[in-house]
Design a protein around this motif. Structure first.
Motif, mmCIF file in Angstrom:
data_model
loop_
_atom_site.group_PDB
_atom_site.id
_atom_site.type_symbol
_atom_site.label_atom_id
_atom_site.label_comp_id
_atom_site.label_asym_id
_atom_site.label_seq_id
_atom_site.Cartn_x
_atom_site.Cartn_y
_atom_site.Cartn_z
ATOM 1 N N GLY A 116 46.271 29.616 -7.160
ATOM 2 C CA GLY A 116 46.282 30.910 -7.834
ATOM 3 C C GLY A 116 46.716 30.842 -9.283
ATOM 4 N N ARG A 117 46.846 29.650 -9.825
ATOM 5 C CA ARG A 117 47.240 29.482 -11.233
ATOM 6 C C ARG A 117 45.967 29.324 -12.058
ATOM 7 N N PHE A 118 45.233 30.440 -12.164
ATOM 8 C CA PHE A 118 43.867 30.393 -12.676
ATOM 9 C C PHE A 118 43.796 29.965 -14.141
ATOM 10 N N ALA A 119 44.669 30.505 -14.968
ATOM 11 C CA ALA A 119 44.603 30.177 -16.396
ATOM 12 C C ALA A 119 44.830 28.687 -16.626
ATOM 13 N N GLU A 120 45.819 28.095 -15.918
ATOM 14 C CA GLU A 120 46.075 26.666 -16.061
ATOM 15 C C GLU A 120 44.893 25.847 -15.543
ATOM 16 N N GLY A 121 44.340 26.280 -14.413
ATOM 17 C CA GLY A 121 43.194 25.567 -13.852
ATOM 18 C C GLY A 121 41.992 25.615 -14.770
ATOM 19 N N GLU A 122 41.749 26.784 -15.328
ATOM 20 C CA GLU A 122 40.642 26.928 -16.273
ATOM 21 C C GLU A 122 40.830 26.001 -17.474
ATOM 22 N N ALA A 123 42.069 25.919 -17.997
ATOM 23 C CA ALA A 123 42.336 25.056 -19.152
ATOM 24 C C ALA A 123 42.037 23.594 -18.825
ATOM 25 N N CYS A 124 42.403 23.148 -17.635
ATOM 26 C CA CYS A 124 42.118 21.765 -17.232
ATOM 27 C C CYS A 124 40.619 21.497 -17.201
ATOM 28 N N LEU A 125 39.883 22.418 -16.637
ATOM 29 C CA LEU A 125 38.440 22.219 -16.527
ATOM 30 C C LEU A 125 37.777 22.247 -17.896
ATOM 31 N N ARG A 126 38.302 23.050 -18.800
ATOM 32 C CA ARG A 126 37.738 23.058 -20.159
ATOM 33 C C ARG A 126 38.052 21.738 -20.869
ATOM 34 N N GLU A 127 39.224 21.145 -20.601
ATOM 35 C CA GLU A 127 39.515 19.822 -21.154
ATOM 36 C C GLU A 127 38.562 18.787 -20.588
#
Length: 696
Positions: A116-127
């Motif tokens: 449920g830590r969507f913002a952090e997960g999204e940042a990883c995938l963008r990296e």
């Protein structure tokens, strides 16, 4: 002869052997050993041997503490074994050790999203994407965005994914699901069909395609898909249940009930299949009221046994005159029929006496949701909460009376009610029968739908009869005008029903055919979702033909784009025909608001007396028949009296507007009075007596 550690290195570097080639040889050996250990760890992990894989990874880390592959795999194992914080920390260490491996970012991103830590997960995938174009990265980022409700952005990610990897059925399926969430059903279907071209037996795509076809009313194709799924995987309970739903929507109730039974026979705790079965029983003409009641009780016991020990005493203040906290639980605070009946109540509650809480159990918040929210002093979204969590929220809110608006219909939270989070619980509005739960104390009805002495034995709940009507109708703004009597222009009578096909049982169609034959030249207009299905239309035509009603006396209409268009369609109907044993609800209200009188057949319980209740409020009980013969005679008599029919049409909306059916204030006062009496009863009980009620 091998040189000693302190001898000059034979390579000619001038360094001692221990600082030169021996060091390199030892490092190489360590690397080779680590590679072998990681290969073995990966094999154990793939085989599901997680403890063995973890041991091997830790052996690698003993000699190479920053080995990125070992850290990454150990992080995955930690996540799989429930050590979530440790998993995140380990994979972050792997990334710190080697920032160029896309899989590390992918793994960490997916774990964070799952947590449920969507913002952090999204940042990883963008990296991950920053390292280079990747179908997997776009696909997973699409999933992260979709979980956050950012559907349009998710669609774009999935489009990039399928462009990079056009032969991935999973990515086509994901794109289809996102498009379906945006209401782009035709494009979603194309995506699912593309996935199935690549992998014909791909279960998720078959299931999702069936769901879209169901939304479009193409039930014959849904049935074919579900049977295909069952052939691939006979124990796939969701396919059995979905097959039952599609069969029910076609009016094939006996087959539908068998499919539901198959689902919960395979999986006894499959609650959705059980509840679909109970819902379908209400339509089925071959079951007695007692049999339907017993099946509801059987399920109710199962649900309450699962909640055993969770029904605690309540500490609410036992003051009969206190301001009551009323909680309404529903998945239908949106563009749904239930919303149009609860809205006038929410708007007219006496705020000095009633404090309103709405517990919403659906992910979609549309324009109706936004209209309802300000009408409640407290709004709780409980769709993401389990039954225990939702019940705890209700307890913390100290609700006095909790009202179920769903029964066994879709999106219900009867599992919450089984936990008895409020001292008084009632069911109203959204279901046609008993819930079967002892933990629900009351069922709200009226004096005509459930006359005293007629049907009490068919409910686990105590019946609370409102004096006028069980519900209040809210016409839509800018309703279409009531047109002239169609028969004047057409030269023939048009009977009509806009109910769903599950209510149009063979017995109903037989009686409607008798009505048509009793009124020469008359026609029947049927309008419901599913009539755009050519196979289903043909079945109906053939069915009426067997009763000597030719195709040219039928008009079959699928659906309309808007509710206003739907209502305007009643301007093509002279007389409404109510189905049985399950009468029309919203459809009958709509028909009479549009000037169309409805002929009904009275039965022995609520589902077959809704029509009687509406007609009683309008002073038109002469349109309620006691026998099938009366039903035909009433319809034929009305059809043969065009002056009376025209007068009814011209005055029915005004009659309805001046009746209890649309008196929101009067209805809400009656409802609040009923709540106050329920509360006074609880307040008068001893602490021990105020628990769950006994079986009848």
């Amino acid at each position: 002869m091998k040189p000693g550690r302190n001898d000059p290195c034979p390579c000619g570097s001038g360094k001692k052997y221990k600082h030169c080639c021996q060091s390199k040889e030892t490092g190489g050996a360590r690397q080779a050993n680590a590679a072998q250990l990681m290969q073995a760890a990966a094999a154990q992990h793939n085989a599901g041997q997680l403890p063995q894989a973890e041991t091997l990874c830790r052996q690698v880390l003993q000699t190479q503490p920053n080995h990125p592959d070992a850290l990454n795999l150990l992080g995955l194992i930690a996540f799989q074994t429930g050590r979530h914080d440790e998993a995140v920390q380990l994979i972050r260490q792997a990334i710190a050790a080697n920032k160029r491996v896309p899989d590390y970012y992918n793994n960490l991103g997916n774990i964070l999203i799952t947590l449920g830590r969507f913002a952090e997960g999204e940042a990883c995938l963008r990296e991950m994407l920053a390292l280079g174009p990747s179908a997997d990265a776009h696909n997973n980022l699409g999933g992260a965005l979709q979980r956050q409700g950012r559907i349009t952005e998710a669609v774009e990610c999935y489009r990039r994914a399928v462009k990079l990897k056009p032969d991935s059925p999973q990515m086509w399926n994901n794109l289809g699901f996102a498009l379906q969430s945006e209401g782009e059903l035709d494009e979603a279907m194309r995506c699912y069909r593309r996935a199935l071209e690549i992998t014909p037996d791909y279960r998720d795509a078959l299931l999702n395609l069936g769901n879209v076809l169901n939304e479009k009313g193409l039930y014959s194709e849904v049935i074919d898909l579900d049977r295909r799924l069952i052939k691939i995987e006979p124990g796939f309970t969701i396919a059995h249940s979905n097959l039952g739903h599609a069969l029910q929507r076609q009016g094939r109730l006996a087959e539908a009930l068998e499919s539901y039974k198959a689902a919960f026979t395979i999986q006894p705790d499959f609650i959705e299949a059980w509840q679909n079965y109970l819902f379908g029983l209400n339509y089925a003409p071959g079951y007695s009221a007692q049999e339907i009641f017993e099946e509801h009780v059987k399920f109710g016991r199962q649900l309450e046994e699962a909640a055993a020990g969770l029904q605690l005493q309540h500490g609410n203040e036992r003051d009969p005159g206190k301001r009551l906290k009323i909680g309404y639980v529903s998945a239908d605070f949106r563009n749904h029929a239930v919303a149009y009946f609860i809205e006038p109540v929410l708007a007219h509650h006496e705020r000095e006496q009633i404090e309103v809480y709405c517990y919403y159990n659906h992910p979609v918040a549309d324009e109706v949701t936004q209209r309802l929210k300000p009408l409640a002093e407290h709004w709780r979204d409980i769709g993401a909460l389990g039954d225990d969590e939702a019940a705890q929220q209700i307890r913390e809110d100290r609700i006095d009376i909790l009202v179920d608006l769903a029964g066994h219909s879709a999106g219900n939270r009867l599992g919450v009610f089984a936990r008895k989070p409020a001292p008084v619980q009632a069911t109203w509005l959204g279901y046609l029968s008993t819930t079967g739960l002892r933990s629900i104390d009351y069922r709200i009805t009226d004096v005509s739908a459930d006359p005293a002495g007629l049907s009490e034995r068919y409910y686990t709940e105590e019946l609370v009869r409102l004096p006028d009507t069980f519900v209040c109708y809210l016409p839509i703004d800018h309703s279409p005008a009531v047109g002239a009597l169609p028969a004047v222009k057409n030269g023939y009578i048009t009977f009509g029903s806009f109910n769903n096909l599950a209510k149009m049982t063979p017995e109903v169609r037989t009686l409607w055919a008798r009505v048509l034959l009793a009124v020469p030249g008359s026609r029947l207009l049927l309008k419901t979702r599913g009539l755009n299905d050519a196979q289903l239309r043909q079945q109906l035509v053939e069915d009426f033909a067997r009763h000597d009603v030719p195709e040219d006396r039928l008009e079959l209409v699928a659906w309309d784009d808007s509710y206003a268009q739907h209502l305007d369609r009643y301007n093509q109907v002279d007389i409404g025909l109510d189905p049985f044993p399950c009468n029309g609800g919203t459809t009958s209200f709509d028909a009479m608001w549009m000037g169309v009188p409805v002929v009904t057949l009275a039965g022995d319980r609520f589902i077959s007396r809704m029509g009687v209740s509406m007609l009683a409020s309008l002073g038109l009980t002469e349109l309620a028949a006691d026998t099938p013969e009366d039903y035909v005679a009433i319809a034929a008599r009305l059809a043969g009296d065009p002056d009376r029919l025209a007068a009814l049409r011209a005055g029915l909306r005004e009659r309805m507007a001046n009746s209890p059916l649309t008196d929101a204030r009067g209805f809400t006062l009656n409802l609040e009075k009923a709540y106050r009496e329920m509360w006074a009863t609880w307040c008068s009980q001893s602490q021990d007596a105020a628990g769950m009620r006994r079986d009848k």
